[in-house]
Design an enzyme around this catalytic site. Structure first.
Site, PDB file in Angstrom:
ATOM      1  N   THR A 125      -0.015  59.309  42.613  1.00 25.87           N
ATOM      2  CA  THR A 125       1.345  59.841  42.741  1.00 25.87           C
ATOM      3  C   THR A 125       2.301  58.814  43.355  1.00 25.87           C
ATOM      4  O   THR A 125       1.915  58.033  44.219  1.00 25.87           O
ATOM      5  CB  THR A 125       1.294  61.104  43.628  1.00 25.87           C
ATOM      6  OG1 THR A 125       0.440  62.054  42.987  1.00 25.87           O
ATOM      7  CG2 THR A 125       2.660  61.716  43.840  1.00 25.87           C
ATOM      8  N   GLY A 130       5.226  62.307  39.761  1.00 26.55           N
ATOM      9  CA  GLY A 130       4.330  63.334  40.281  1.00 26.55           C
ATOM     10  C   GLY A 130       3.584  63.969  39.122  1.00 26.55           C
ATOM     11  O   GLY A 130       2.561  63.447  38.666  1.00 26.55           O
ATOM     12  N   SER A 131       4.144  65.069  38.600  1.00 29.76           N
ATOM     13  CA  SER A 131       3.515  65.707  37.442  1.00 29.76           C
ATOM     14  C   SER A 131       3.481  64.765  36.241  1.00 29.76           C
ATOM     15  O   SER A 131       2.516  64.752  35.472  1.00 29.76           O
ATOM     16  CB  SER A 131       4.288  66.980  37.063  1.00 29.76           C
ATOM     17  OG  SER A 131       4.062  67.985  38.035  1.00 29.76           O
ATOM     18  N   ILE A 156      -0.670  60.420  49.697  1.00 30.40           N
ATOM     19  CA  ILE A 156      -2.024  60.016  49.314  1.00 30.40           C
ATOM     20  C   ILE A 156      -3.037  60.547  50.332  1.00 30.40           C
ATOM     21  O   ILE A 156      -3.059  60.118  51.497  1.00 30.40           O
ATOM     22  CB  ILE A 156      -2.119  58.477  49.172  1.00 30.40           C
ATOM     23  CG1 ILE A 156      -1.076  57.993  48.150  1.00 30.40           C
ATOM     24  CG2 ILE A 156      -3.523  58.057  48.775  1.00 30.40           C
ATOM     25  CD1 ILE A 156      -1.142  58.646  46.771  1.00 30.40           C
ATOM     26  N   GLN A 339      -1.049  90.638  55.200  1.00 31.68           N
ATOM     27  CA  GLN A 339      -0.532  92.011  55.157  1.00 31.68           C
ATOM     28  C   GLN A 339      -1.504  92.991  55.836  1.00 31.68           C
ATOM     29  O   GLN A 339      -1.086  93.867  56.586  1.00 31.68           O
ATOM     30  CB  GLN A 339      -0.301  92.423  53.686  1.00 31.68           C
ATOM     31  CG  GLN A 339       0.606  93.607  53.507  1.00 31.68           C
ATOM     32  CD  GLN A 339       2.042  93.309  53.929  1.00 31.68           C
ATOM     33  OE1 GLN A 339       2.441  92.165  54.086  1.00 31.68           O
ATOM     34  NE2 GLN A 339       2.815  94.359  54.152  1.00 31.68           N
ATOM     35  N   ILE A 340      -2.789  92.814  55.555  1.00 30.53           N
ATOM     36  CA  ILE A 340      -3.793  93.705  56.159  1.00 30.53           C
ATOM     37  C   ILE A 340      -3.800  93.530  57.685  1.00 30.53           C
ATOM     38  O   ILE A 340      -3.943  94.500  58.431  1.00 30.53           O
ATOM     39  CB  ILE A 340      -5.197  93.419  55.556  1.00 30.53           C
ATOM     40  CG1 ILE A 340      -5.227  93.880  54.089  1.00 30.53           C
ATOM     41  CG2 ILE A 340      -6.307  94.095  56.370  1.00 30.53           C
ATOM     42  CD1 ILE A 340      -6.416  93.381  53.295  1.00 30.53           C
ATOM     43  N   HIS A 341      -3.604  92.303  58.124  1.00 32.50           N
ATOM     44  CA  HIS A 341      -3.567  92.045  59.576  1.00 32.50           C
ATOM     45  C   HIS A 341      -2.270  92.550  60.212  1.00 32.50           C
ATOM     46  O   HIS A 341      -2.167  92.584  61.452  1.00 32.50           O
ATOM     47  CB  HIS A 341      -3.703  90.543  59.863  1.00 32.50           C
ATOM     48  CG  HIS A 341      -5.115  90.024  59.809  1.00 32.50           C
ATOM     49  ND1 HIS A 341      -5.833  89.912  58.634  1.00 32.50           N
ATOM     50  CD2 HIS A 341      -5.948  89.579  60.784  1.00 32.50           C
ATOM     51  CE1 HIS A 341      -7.032  89.416  58.894  1.00 32.50           C
ATOM     52  NE2 HIS A 341      -7.130  89.214  60.193  1.00 32.50           N
ATOM     53  N   GLU A 366      -3.551  67.927  42.734  1.00 31.48           N
ATOM     54  CA  GLU A 366      -4.460  67.735  41.586  1.00 31.48           C
ATOM     55  C   GLU A 366      -3.936  68.458  40.339  1.00 31.48           C
ATOM     56  O   GLU A 366      -4.702  68.942  39.509  1.00 31.48           O
ATOM     57  CB  GLU A 366      -5.906  68.081  41.943  1.00 31.48           C
ATOM     58  CG  GLU A 366      -6.430  67.150  43.038  1.00 31.48           C
ATOM     59  CD  GLU A 366      -7.922  66.988  43.125  1.00 31.48           C
ATOM     60  OE1 GLU A 366      -8.617  67.241  42.130  1.00 31.48           O
ATOM     61  OE2 GLU A 366      -8.390  66.593  44.209  1.00 31.48           O
TER      62      GLU A 366
HETATM   63  N1  COS Z   1     -10.149  62.942  29.560  1.00 38.17           N
HETATM   64  C1  COS Z   1     -10.096  61.758  28.907  1.00 38.17           C
HETATM   65  N2  COS Z   1      -8.946  61.243  28.386  1.00 38.17           N
HETATM   66  C2  COS Z   1      -7.837  61.961  28.544  1.00 38.17           C
HETATM   67  C3  COS Z   1      -7.822  63.218  29.214  1.00 38.17           C
HETATM   68  C4  COS Z   1      -9.045  63.698  29.729  1.00 38.17           C
HETATM   69  N3  COS Z   1      -9.109  64.865  30.376  1.00 38.17           N
HETATM   70  N4  COS Z   1      -6.569  63.697  29.231  1.00 38.17           N
HETATM   71  C5  COS Z   1      -5.820  62.801  28.576  1.00 38.17           C
HETATM   72  N5  COS Z   1      -6.581  61.753  28.171  1.00 38.17           N
HETATM   73  C6  COS Z   1      -6.142  60.569  27.406  1.00 38.17           C
HETATM   74  C7  COS Z   1      -5.420  61.022  26.143  1.00 38.17           C
HETATM   75  O1  COS Z   1      -6.345  61.213  25.082  1.00 38.17           O
HETATM   76  C8  COS Z   1      -4.481  59.871  25.883  1.00 38.17           C
HETATM   77  O2  COS Z   1      -5.203  58.835  25.258  1.00 38.17           O
HETATM   78  P1  COS Z   1      -4.596  58.057  23.948  1.00 38.17           P
HETATM   79  O3  COS Z   1      -3.373  57.358  24.472  1.00 38.17           O
HETATM   80  O4  COS Z   1      -5.689  57.135  23.534  1.00 38.17           O
HETATM   81  O5  COS Z   1      -4.262  59.125  22.959  1.00 38.17           O
HETATM   82  C9  COS Z   1      -4.120  59.377  27.281  1.00 38.17           C
HETATM   83  O6  COS Z   1      -5.156  59.856  28.155  1.00 38.17           O
HETATM   84  C10 COS Z   1      -2.787  59.890  27.748  1.00 38.17           C
HETATM   85  O7  COS Z   1      -2.852  61.311  27.788  1.00 38.17           O
HETATM   86  P2  COS Z   1      -1.592  62.259  27.499  1.00 38.17           P
HETATM   87  O8  COS Z   1      -0.953  61.840  26.207  1.00 38.17           O
HETATM   88  O9  COS Z   1      -2.073  63.645  27.638  1.00 38.17           O
HETATM   89  O10 COS Z   1      -0.618  61.841  28.695  1.00 38.17           O
HETATM   90  P3  COS Z   1       0.713  62.512  29.222  1.00 38.17           P
HETATM   91  O11 COS Z   1       1.588  61.438  29.732  1.00 38.17           O
HETATM   92  O12 COS Z   1       1.243  63.461  28.189  1.00 38.17           O
HETATM   93  O13 COS Z   1       0.248  63.315  30.548  1.00 38.17           O
HETATM   94  C11 COS Z   1      -0.398  65.205  31.872  1.00 38.17           C
HETATM   95  C12 COS Z   1      -0.426  64.426  30.552  1.00 38.17           C
HETATM   96  C13 COS Z   1       0.916  65.891  32.139  1.00 38.17           C
HETATM   97  C14 COS Z   1      -1.492  66.215  31.678  1.00 38.17           C
HETATM   98  C15 COS Z   1      -0.755  64.259  33.064  1.00 38.17           C
HETATM   99  O14 COS Z   1       0.323  63.415  33.357  1.00 38.17           O
HETATM  100  C16 COS Z   1      -1.175  65.017  34.307  1.00 38.17           C
HETATM  101  O15 COS Z   1      -2.320  65.433  34.437  1.00 38.17           O
HETATM  102  N6  COS Z   1      -0.238  65.190  35.254  1.00 38.17           N
HETATM  103  C17 COS Z   1      -0.536  65.767  36.536  1.00 38.17           C
HETATM  104  C18 COS Z   1      -0.953  64.686  37.460  1.00 38.17           C
HETATM  105  C19 COS Z   1      -1.692  65.221  38.616  1.00 38.17           C
HETATM  106  O16 COS Z   1      -2.588  66.048  38.515  1.00 38.17           O
HETATM  107  N7  COS Z   1      -1.320  64.709  39.761  1.00 38.17           N
HETATM  108  C20 COS Z   1      -1.973  65.053  40.952  1.00 38.17           C
HETATM  109  C21 COS Z   1      -2.139  63.818  41.724  1.00 38.17           C
HETATM  110  S1  COS Z   1      -3.720  63.542  42.272  1.00 38.17           S
HETATM  111  S2  COS Z   1      -3.903  64.687  43.827  1.00 38.17           S
END
Ligand code: COS
Length: 388
Positions: A125, A130-131, A156, A339-341, A366
């Site tokens: 992150t 973030g997302s 982190i 609420q129960i408490h 995550e």
């Molecule tokens: N396992 C293996 N490969 C994966 C995968 C998985 N579970 N998910 C995605 N991939 C691969 C895809 O196949 C893609 O590969 P190619 O480029 O070869 O096609 C690549 O990774 C990129 O994936 P995607 O196109 O899905 O990327 P996006 O940018 O659309 O992102 C989300 C997808 C939104 C799902 C991602 O950014 C995400 O999980 N965001 C949340 C982040 C998070 O959890 N943060 C918390 C921080 S850690 S506490």
């Protein structure tokens, strides 16, 4: 099964007794001091909890996913700070090496992570990523056989304690999205790596987070997880790590829910109003029953998904379902517990007040609930249309 059933039962029984005898009684102190006492860290290390899911060949207990979630159900019963201490070494901090690392990286780092001699942290992150993790801006510029890292990582987990960071950085700046990202192993103490002040959080006191700042940090190309051949493949490593991490967090949510339900029931049996224990009141019973049923549903989903993962199936969708359901579930359970408490539930003398704040984070880190929804729906559409 990584452990035979008798050894597993013994391990889980010991863990359960440790949680009840040592961790739960220390919760208030951990919250007050925003840290875990050194003697407890030592006991946690001695029990092997830092290496639960690290392979036995590298000094860990080698728990399968099905076994790991059983341990997380138990560990989740105590303050999330304890789980967080060992969570990165078992999960997001070590799994990148376990899943995609070279043999040399595994041999060098995993035994130290398994013993707790080193603490690992997952630095994905950023202030503006973030997302949308694929939009990260930290750069890794090639300089001969080295890379120079620059950027800031935010919120982190375990950064203030960490000895090793998995840093996700853009190795191909011509690409804006996920495909130009690599995962680097960067040791604390590297020249140019510094930390921000520990974050002041709503809850989860004792679980430490901070910024990680990288200013011209030089690492060899062999620091890429999986070696130079996996340059620009780091985002996939992150996604695989998160698939597993989300299942683990889901199990922690169930543990917390079961603790909250137990505390609520004990309180309701003790607290008398209108001439009888409030546990006899049907509106209280409805809350207890809803919480019990929802926690049970989450437990079943997680056990089934863990079994599928151990059988080698892709569980991205199921892990997202578990994370979404279990984290939302524990939020509802915590709300009912307060609420129960009644008035007591708003007071710091009761653990439910602290858990109410602690569990709020589960719906965010995550991957937020909304990201889980997006993942589930996107995978459903792909399954139906056959799109890759
Ligand atoms: N396992 C293996 N490969 C994966 C995968 C998985 N579970 N998910 C995605 N991939 C691969 C895809 O196949 C893609 O590969 P190619 O480029 O070869 O096609 C690549 O990774 C990129 O994936 P995607 O196109 O899905 O990327 P996006 O940018 O659309 O992102 C989300 C997808 C939104 C799902 C991602 O950014 C995400 O999980 N965001 C949340 C982040 C998070 O959890 N943060 C918390 C921080 S850690 S506490």
């Amino acid at each position: 099964m990584a452990l035979d059933s008798e050894t597993l039962a013994q391990f889980l029984d010991t863990l359960d007794r440790f949680v009840k005898a040592r961790l739960i009684p220390a919760e208030d102190r951990v919250a007050d001091e925003d840290d875990i006492p050194a003697e407890l860290v030592a006991e946690i290390r001695e029990m092997g909890l830092f290496g639960m899911s690290i392979p036995e060949a590298h000094g860990g207990l080698g728990l399968s996913m099905a076994e790991e979630v059983q341990a997380a159900f138990i560990l989740g019963q105590a303050s999330p700070a304890f789980r967080s201490l060992v969570g990165t070494n078992n999960g997001i901090g070590a799994q990148g090496i376990i899943i995609d690392g070279t043999e040399a990286q595994k041999a060098h780092y995993l035994p130290k992570l398994a013993s707790g001699e080193m603490i690992a942290s997952f630095a994905l992150t950023e202030p503006d990523a973030g997302s949308d993790a694929g939009s990260l801006r930290t750069t890794a510029r090639r300089d001969g056989g080295d890379f120079i890292l620059n950027g800031t990582k935010r919120y982190i987990t375990n950064a203030p304690r960490a000895d090793l960071f998995t840093v996700f950085a853009r190795t191909n700046t011509a690409v804006k999205g996920a495909s130009g990202v690599s995962a680097f192993l960067v040791e604390a103490g590297s020249s140019g790596l510094s930390l921000g002040r520990p974050d002041r959080k709503m809850g989860q006191k004792g679980s430490l987070t901070s910024d990680v700042i990288l200013e011209d940090v030089r690492v060899p190309e062999s620091a890429i997880i999986g070696g130079p051949a996996r340059e620009n493949q780091g985002f996939k490593t992150a996604m695989k790590v998160l698939d597993r991490g989300r299942l683990h967090i889901s199990a922690v949510c169930v543990g917390a829910a079961e603790r909250l339900i137990r505390d609520s029931l004990a309180f309701a049996l003790d607290r008398r109003q209108f001439g009888e224990p409030i546990a006899e009141k049907q509106l209280i019973q409805a809350m207890l029953a809803d919480s019990r049923a929802e926690a049970f549903a989450a437990r079943c989903m997680i056990e089934e998904t863990a079994r599928r993962k151990d059988a080698g199936r892709n569980v991205s969708t199921e892990a997202a379902c578990c994370k979404m359901y279990a984290s939302e579930m524990v939020g509802r359970v915590a709300d009912r517990a307060v609420q129960i408490h009644g008035g007591a539930g708003y007071m710091q003398e009761y653990a439910v007040e602290r858990f109410y704040r602690d569990v709020r984070l589960f719906r965010i880190y995550e991957g937020t609930t909304q990201i889980q929804q997006l993942l589930i729906a996107r995978n459903m559409i792909r399954e139906m249309t056959g799109a890759a």
